[in-house]
Design a protein around this motif. Structure first.
Motif, PDB file in Angstrom:
ATOM      1  N   LEU A 258       0.855  -1.196   0.000  1.00 51.47           N
ATOM      2  CA  LEU A 258       0.000   0.000   0.000  1.00 51.47           C
ATOM      3  C   LEU A 258       0.886   1.241   0.000  1.00 51.47           C
ATOM      4  O   LEU A 258       2.035   1.202   0.434  1.00 51.47           O
ATOM      5  CB  LEU A 258      -0.875   0.037   1.264  1.00 51.47           C
ATOM      6  N   ASN A 259       0.276   2.350  -0.468  1.00 48.15           N
ATOM      7  CA  ASN A 259       0.995   3.632  -0.378  1.00 48.15           C
ATOM      8  C   ASN A 259       0.821   4.154   1.038  1.00 48.15           C
ATOM      9  O   ASN A 259      -0.007   5.013   1.317  1.00 48.15           O
ATOM     10  CB  ASN A 259       0.401   4.593  -1.424  1.00 48.15           C
ATOM     11  N   TRP A 260       1.652   3.571   1.945  1.00 44.33           N
ATOM     12  CA  TRP A 260       1.469   3.880   3.372  1.00 44.33           C
ATOM     13  C   TRP A 260       1.646   5.352   3.715  1.00 44.33           C
ATOM     14  O   TRP A 260       0.890   5.896   4.522  1.00 44.33           O
ATOM     15  CB  TRP A 260       2.380   3.000   4.234  1.00 44.33           C
TER      16      TRP A 260
ATOM     17  N   VAL B 227      -1.599   6.904   3.360  1.00 46.40           N
ATOM     18  CA  VAL B 227      -2.536   6.528   4.430  1.00 46.40           C
ATOM     19  C   VAL B 227      -2.309   7.409   5.654  1.00 46.40           C
ATOM     20  O   VAL B 227      -3.253   7.968   6.219  1.00 46.40           O
ATOM     21  CB  VAL B 227      -2.356   5.042   4.812  1.00 46.40           C
TER      22      VAL B 227
ATOM     23  N   ALA C 238      -8.426  -1.325  -1.755  1.00 45.97           N
ATOM     24  CA  ALA C 238      -7.067  -1.410  -2.285  1.00 45.97           C
ATOM     25  C   ALA C 238      -6.727  -2.833  -2.716  1.00 45.97           C
ATOM     26  O   ALA C 238      -5.871  -3.045  -3.577  1.00 45.97           O
ATOM     27  CB  ALA C 238      -6.074  -0.923  -1.222  1.00 45.97           C
TER      28      ALA C 238
ATOM     29  N   HIS D 286      -2.077   1.812  -7.066  1.00 44.27           N
ATOM     30  CA  HIS D 286      -0.692   1.817  -6.608  1.00 44.27           C
ATOM     31  C   HIS D 286      -0.173   0.393  -6.390  1.00 44.27           C
ATOM     32  O   HIS D 286       0.927   0.046  -6.826  1.00 44.27           O
ATOM     33  CB  HIS D 286      -0.611   2.614  -5.309  1.00 44.27           C
TER      34      HIS D 286
ATOM     35  N   GLN E   3      -5.127   3.563  -4.074  1.00 46.63           N
ATOM     36  CA  GLN E   3      -4.277   2.528  -3.459  1.00 46.63           C
ATOM     37  C   GLN E   3      -4.253   1.277  -4.318  1.00 46.63           C
ATOM     38  O   GLN E   3      -3.197   0.661  -4.515  1.00 46.63           O
ATOM     39  CB  GLN E   3      -4.813   2.181  -2.054  1.00 46.63           C
TER      40      GLN E   3
END
Lengths: 647, 380
Positions: B21-23, B26, B70, B374, B371
């Motif tokens: 994930l695109n942390w 987040v 996601a 991503h 997400q």
């Protein structure tokens, strides 16, 4: 549609090119926003902070507590009482009618007052508190406070309101306060903003009005934060106001109460002066009214009753009432004659019961005449012819001059409303006022205090004090302000020959203590309180020749408004005068029969510091005194020791 | 491109997706939303049950939804894009009909347990359908008039329906959002220049015509323009809101009056203090430090979206990410410009901060798609 790898690469490149452009545009916008934030929050912050504070911070006034008024012994005459009231705010109440219905279980309200209140609530803005009930008892107030959860929007409030614990006794001299009217404001240049407060009270008449400047005090301020609707959210700071000055009067609450009671509801006035200091111990006008009713808002019925009463309770007869002084004026004429050298202590005039002057017959009150009369006897018997003879020789201008010297026809400076000047007439006065020449008959009338002569009870008391001391005694009402005593007065000498004064005093003494004195019945037996006085009976009508021929109708048979005024002035003790008293009973009849006993009783009460022992009275009077005392409803206050002010 | 074209071996699958994930995104979203909770608590005067608690609950649900979305493969979004768009248009139509019967403005569709604001959903559906369209369209046809007309219709159809509600703010957002998509897809700049020229000419004509025989707007409409240009000219009337908002904003100064100490909002001088004007409370209470921090967070969210889009070699995924980021950008840029007096007042909330369930949920779901794009991006 299937794409070649080249297409994929090409499309990806296109996205990244446009993506970068998009990113640049977005960055530019974000930069602009940031720049705008900087310019508003950093460069112009002070400007906006000022606007914000102006929005939300308001200055509110705290009404000052009004100054207290005490009598000379520290008895409270005018104070501030807690006024418990209840207000309702529509916005918080929600369902106003339900809340009102619940309130009616706790405090008495009529249907019509509730209807009027509902209309008022609807008319005001939703956040403005509307007064529901005023002057609640503590129990009512407490019951509302306890039931607060069931009464949304209802706020029990307490404030201060003026109260006069002595009731009507001081109604005329102190006056009363009332809500500030538009008319009041229009009279004041640059009015104190505290006057705009809805519950604020202003002195309307009397001492309350005249000493408004020192009684009001200084308003405090509160800085409060308000919301957009103007509702107070919290208090930021508070500067308490300053209570108005505590004023100690020269008045004696016990004596005033006795005087009012002794006047017994007659249309009358009594004044007691301390001849040494000029202190006004009592200045009583009867009948009285309750000033507390005016403070609370008098009903139109009550007001109508006061207005239509033929005894005029609202008028202050002590300083506003002007009366022909009658025979009490004879000391003036006598002293004018003695001082001018026209007569001396041994001079005599013959009284055959009348005197023919300028074709008109002037009568003495004694139809048979007094025979040969000297100055002392002229007062003792109150012989009119003696003064007719004297007046012709002295002339009115010198009589008027003596009258003014003794305080008649002169405005005395007291902090009371509409203090009258009275009239000491002379030639110039008549020319100016009536555009007529002075006639010798005018002098004759004036010489016995009739005709144009007019004096207030206060002026008669001053005259008496001045005769008793030979000093220019001036009255004063204020003894101390905030515990600081007014300087003791040092009265100048009147410049009257002491020998002549002694003759006038001797005459006044003979009135009481001579065998044939006109007020001998009202004498004081106690030697240390021996009094001197002078009766007066002033006509409010002319007795025509026809009436005189038929025989003068006695006062008892006349309607009240046509009866004579009864007057009496006196002082005591004769050797070392302390108090001078004047009493006027409107349409009371004879001065010796009506006014003299009242004046004597007041004087004795002042001398004895309370009810005197019965043996101060002549034996024949004691039963009457006991009977009179039984009728009095005295309320003599106990002076608080702690409140005594150093004099 | 079909799902077979993805380099499956290099794309994470199953639970492993969570690691990809695109942390940063987040955490940035959570940070902005937390600022929102604080402000909602403050403007409610310390009564969290009013706005802060419901907002936190919705945000929690939204975050879970975002992560769940996601996990969906990117092709799923492309395949539902057209149906989603159609459903949205039908719902808008339904709202218009119900609203028409109800004789008033209506934006909500009551679906039993859920109340939906279809205009909010439409913003995302439009991004999806345009991304799918340009993914499908050959690059060399992008700027041809006929192929420009189709996306224009796709944009203007829901816009017209929303405008009928009437909801000017959302209509403007739809047109602008669509414009961003077309721009990102590579439509010739001449079209944009042309549109700008026409709009500029129109504005010029409107202003110039004032007071002449051929005046284009009513007098009251001109007065509104006056108020926008100089709110102080009518501080107690139409300019009241914007004047008070600017006072609140400016009075914050460098570090603000402190948490819960803002007088303008707490004393009700501010309109819509928990929704469209919440930024002013933040500005008043936390000052320039607070506002510039929030602006930085927003810029970082944009930057991460843009970076993700630029590094994604799937055209649909890339356009979707740019579109969601662009919509997000429009939200906060328009809202801030509005409260700062740079734009007329249009009802646009501050994303993730203003109180409002639909807006928050849909925004987080949109970020769920970002997400997804991503996670599923072709690697290597």
């Amino acid at each position: 549609m299937r794409k070649s790898p080249k297409d994929v690469v090409e499309s990806a490149r296109s996205v990244s090119r446009r993506g970068l452009m998009l990113g640049a545009i977005q960055a530019a916008v974000v930069g602009t926003l940031g720049w705008r934030l900087k310019s508003m929050q950093l460069d112009r912050a002070d400007e906006f902070r000022l606007l914000s504070d102006g929005n939300s911070i308001k200055l509110r006034l705290l009404p000052p507590a009004r100054g207290l008024i005490h009598d000379r012994h520290g008895v409270l005459l005018a104070g501030n009482e807690q006024n418990y009231r209840v207000t309702i705010t529509r916005e918080e109440a929600g369902d106003v009618s339900t809340v009102m219905a619940r309130l009616r279980h706790l405090i008495p309200m009529t249907d019509s007052s509730v209807a009027a209140l509902m209309a008022e609530i609807d008319r005001r803005s939703a956040i403005t508190p509307v007064s529901v009930a005023d002057r609640l008892s503590w129990d009512e107030f407490a019951s509302i406070a306890v039931n607060a959860p069931a009464l949304p929007g209802v706020t029990p409030e307490s404030g201060l309101s003026r109260g006069y614990p002595r009731g009507g006794d001081f109604a005329h001299v102190l006056g009363y306060v009332g809500p500030v009217s538009d008319y009041d404001l229009s009279k004041i240049e640059n009015p104190d903003p505290v006057l705009m407060l809805p519950e604020f009270q202003l002195g309307k008449v009397g001492v309350e009005a005249k000493l408004e400047g020192i009684l009001r005090g200084k308003a405090g301020t509160r800085r409060v934060e308000v919301n957009s609707a103007g509702r107070e959210m919290r208090e930021l700071s508070r500067i308490e106001g300053e209570q108005g000055a505590t004023v100690q009067m020269t008045l004696d609450a016990g004596l005033q109460n006795f005087a009012i009671q002794r006047l017994g509801g007659e249309s009358a006035a009594a004044v007691v002066l301390d001849v040494q200091t000029g202190d006004v111990l009592t200045i009583a006008s009867s009948p009285v009214f309750d000033p507390n009713k005016f403070v609370r808002g008098i009903t139109s019925t009550d007001y109508g009753t006061l207005m239509n009463h033929d005894h005029r309770p609202l008028a202050d007869k002590t300083v506003q009432g002007l009366y022909p002084p009658g025979s009490t004026f004879k000391m003036v004429t006598l002293l004018a004659g003695l001082e001018s050298g026209v007569i001396n202590g041994g001079s005599r005039f013959y009284c055959p019961g009348h005197l023919q002057v300028a074709g008109r017959r002037f009568h003495c009150w004694s139809r048979g005449g007094h025979g040969s009369i000297d100055p002392v006897q002229s007062l003792e018997h109150s012989c009119d012819v003696f003064f007719y003879e004297l007046a012709q020789r002295v002339g009115i201008d010198r009589i008027a001059e003596m009258a003014r010297k003794l305080g008649i026809g002169v405005r005395h400076d007291l902090p009371m409303s509409a203090v009258a000047e009275g009239i000491a007439p002379d030639r110039a006065w008549k020319r100016a006022k009536h555009e007529e020449e002075w006639q010798v008959g005018d002098s004759l009338n004036a010489s016995i205090g009739q005709g144009y002569v007019l004096a207030s009870p206060l002026q008669l008391a001053i005259m008496t004090a001045r005769v008793a001391t030979g000093l220019a005694v001036a009255p004063r009402l204020v003894r101390a302000v905030d515990g600081v005593a007014e300087p003791a007065p040092d009265f100048p000498d009147l410049g009257i020959n002491p020998m002549n004064l002694r003759i006038a005093r001797g005459g006044m003494d003979a009135v009481m203590n001579g065998d044939r004195g006109t007020a001998a019945k009202s004498r004081i037996l106690a030697p240390e309180w021996r009094m001197a006085g002078k009766t007066g009976t002033s006509q409010v009508r002319n007795i025509t020749a026809a009436e005189r021929a038929r025989g003068v109708i006695s006062n008892d048979q006349l309607p009240w408004v046509r009866r004579d005024h009864a007057l009496f002035v006196c002082y005591a003790p004769v050797d070392a005068p302390r108090y001078a008293v004047s009493v006027v009973v409107e349409h009371g009849g004879g001065g010796s029969a009506v006014a003299a006993p009242i004046a004597r009783d007041i004087l004795l009460f002042a001398l004895a510091g309370g009810l005197p022992p019965l043996d101060a009275y002549p034996p024949g009077q004691r039963d009457a005194v006991v009977e009179m005392r039984a009728k009095l409803r005295l309320d003599t206050p106990e002076p608080p020791k702690s409140a005594r002010v150093r004099a | 491109m079909t799902y077979l074209d993805y380099k499956v071996a290099q794309t994470p699958t199953g639970w492993r997706k969570i690691l990809h994930l695109n942390w940063p995104l987040v955490f940035l979203l959570a940070a902005v939303a937390s600022a929102g909770f604080l402000m909602l608590y403050s403007v409610s005067g310390g009564r969290p049950h009013m706005w802060a608690e419901p907002q936190i609950e919705r945000f929690a649900v939204g975050m879970v939804a975002m992560i769940a979305l996601a996990f969906a493969p990117i092709w799923f979004w492309r395949s539902i894009s057209v149906p989603a768009y159609v459903v949205c248009c039908i719902m808008l139509l339904a709202v218009d009909l119900v609203g028409h019967i109800g004789m008033g403005a209506q934006r909500w569709l009551d679906l039993g347990p859920v109340k939906l604001q279809p205009s909010e959903l439409t913003k995302i559906a439009l991004v999806l359908v345009l991304a799918a369209y340009y993914d499908w369209l050959d690059m060399d046809r992008v700027s041809r008039p006929l192929w420009v007309l189709i996306p224009l219709v796709l944009i203007l159809l829901p816009t017209a329906l929303v405008l009928k509600q009437p909801d000017l703010g959302t209509s403007v957002m739809l047109v602008a959002g669509g414009g961003i998509m077309m721009f990102a897809a590579g439509v010739s700049l001449w079209y944009f220049a042309g549109v700008l020229a026409v709009v500029g000419g129109l504005v010029f004509a409107v202003l110039e015509s004032r007071g002449t025989d051929w005046q284009l707007l009513h007098d009251y409409q001109y007065r509104r323009i006056d108020t926008f240009i100089d709110p102080a000219s009518d501080p107690l009337g139409a300019g009241y809101n914007i004047t008070q908002a600017q006072i609140a904003l400016g009075s914050g100064g460098w570090s603000g009056r402190g948490f819960m100490q803002g007088t303008q909002s707490r004393l009700n001088f501010l309109p819509e203090k928990h929704t469209d004007f919440i930024f002013t409370t933040l500005a008043e209470e936390f000052g320039f430090i607070g506002t510039i921090s929030l602006l930085t967070l927003y810029a970082l969210i944009l930057a991460f979206c843009l970076y993700s889009a630029l590094t994604n070699r799937d055209r649909f995924a890339s356009l979707l990410t740019v579109g969601v980021g662009g919509t997000f950008f429009l939200y906060f840029a328009v809202n801030m410009s509005m409260v700062m007096g740079l734009m007329p007042v249009v009802g646009v909330p501050l994303p993730l901060v203003s109180y409002g369930g639909t807006q928050l949920m849909i925004l987080l779901m949109a970020f769920g798609m970002v997400q997804s794009a991503h996670v599923s991006r072709p690697r290597g």
